[in-house]
Design an enzyme around this catalytic site. Structure first.
Site, PDB file in Angstrom:
ATOM      1  N   SER A 142       0.853  -1.191   0.000  1.00 26.74           N
ATOM      2  CA  SER A 142       0.000   0.000   0.000  1.00 26.74           C
ATOM      3  C   SER A 142       0.883   1.232   0.000  1.00 26.74           C
ATOM      4  O   SER A 142       2.019   1.195   0.486  1.00 26.74           O
ATOM      5  CB  SER A 142      -0.896   0.000   1.243  1.00 26.74           C
ATOM      6  OG  SER A 142      -1.556   1.252   1.389  1.00 26.74           O
ATOM      7  N   TYR A 165      -2.987  -0.813  10.289  1.00 24.97           N
ATOM      8  CA  TYR A 165      -2.884  -1.089   8.863  1.00 24.97           C
ATOM      9  C   TYR A 165      -1.578  -0.537   8.284  1.00 24.97           C
ATOM     10  O   TYR A 165      -0.844  -1.241   7.584  1.00 24.97           O
ATOM     11  CB  TYR A 165      -4.080  -0.491   8.120  1.00 24.97           C
ATOM     12  CG  TYR A 165      -4.078  -0.802   6.647  1.00 24.97           C
ATOM     13  CD1 TYR A 165      -4.481  -2.057   6.198  1.00 24.97           C
ATOM     14  CD2 TYR A 165      -3.687   0.141   5.704  1.00 24.97           C
ATOM     15  CE1 TYR A 165      -4.479  -2.365   4.844  1.00 24.97           C
ATOM     16  CE2 TYR A 165      -3.684  -0.155   4.352  1.00 24.97           C
ATOM     17  CZ  TYR A 165      -4.080  -1.402   3.925  1.00 24.97           C
ATOM     18  OH  TYR A 165      -4.067  -1.712   2.583  1.00 24.97           O
TER      19      TYR A 165
END
Length: 242
Positions: A142, A165
């Site tokens: 990401s 995350y």
């Protein structure tokens, strides 16, 4: 056993994972579509089979050691090698709670899927990857996994502050490099990819890219030849900063 090139995509029953599975099957690979939910996984497989694609369901919960071992045994009993592994499965449990208030339970649960999951899956399938001789491993990273981007005020990723995350994806980049170093001499290439801000259940469908657009880089890195890179982090515009 079959001579056809084999691929495994985790978290393949929807979103980017489904799009990656479709793209790899369209490229001529036989794709194992991994999912922990048997009903949803088989439904996704049926949809792609209806399009004439060579896909099959593989039950796998990347957060469970026994499930991953069973999955590796099932694939190994059917084929002699795995040519592509896409560690796509991932979760976000909390989009609102600030870092100082996030529960350790949520942090640990996120790491089990986003970080430990790719490690345990890659380890379990290493014998099949080695048997392929020129396998490709793709880690679904990401933009928030880049410390450069999350600290750059001009980057959209700097506006995100998700403790569990973000840190899981930062660590996944280090995991990518570790496996790449070990496997390089074997001809196995390992890279992380950044799909962009994709509309998926992960972000409550707030992204601006389609899953198909988000899958492009992962598919590209899964299909690179021996001249391609290893141990890198890539997005739609090429190499990304760590």
């Amino acid at each position: 056993m079959t001579d056809k090139r084999q691929a495994l995509v985790t978290g393949a029953n929807k979103g980017i994972g489904l799009a990656i599975s479709k793209g790899l099957a369209q490229a001529g690979l036989s794709v194992w579509m991994g999912a922990r939910d048997r009903s949803r996984g088989k439904e996704a497989v049926r949809a792609l089979r209806d399009e004439g694609l060579d896909v099959k369901f593989l039950e796998i919960d990347v957060a469970d050691d026994k499930s991953v071992r069973r999955a590796a045994e099932a694939v190994g009993a059917d084929v002699g090698a795995l040519h592509v592994l896409v560690n796509n499965a991932g979760i976000i449990l909390d989009l609102e709670t600030p870092p100082s208030e996030l529960s350790m339970e949520d942090v640990k649960a996120t790491y089990e899927v986003n970080l430990y999951g790719p490690i345990r899956v890659t380890q379990a399938f290493t014998p099949l990857l080695k048997a392929a001789g020129d396998a490709r491993v793709v880690m679904m990273g990401s933009g928030v996994g880049s410390l450069t981007l999350v600290t750059d005020p001009t980057s959209i990723f700097s506006t995100v502050n998700l403790l569990a995350y973000t840190s899981s994806k930062v660590a996944l980049n280090a995991v990518t490099v570790s496996f790449a170093k070990e496997f390089e001499a074997l001809g196995i290439k390992v890279n992380a990819v950044e799909p962009g801000h994709v509309r998926t259940d992960l972000n409550n469908n707030t992204g601006f890219l389609t899953p198909e657009e988000g899958a492009v880089t992962a598919i590209k890195m899964a299909l690179i030849d021996q001249s391609g890179p290893t141990g890198g982090f890539f997005g739609s515009h090429g190499r990304q900063p760590w």
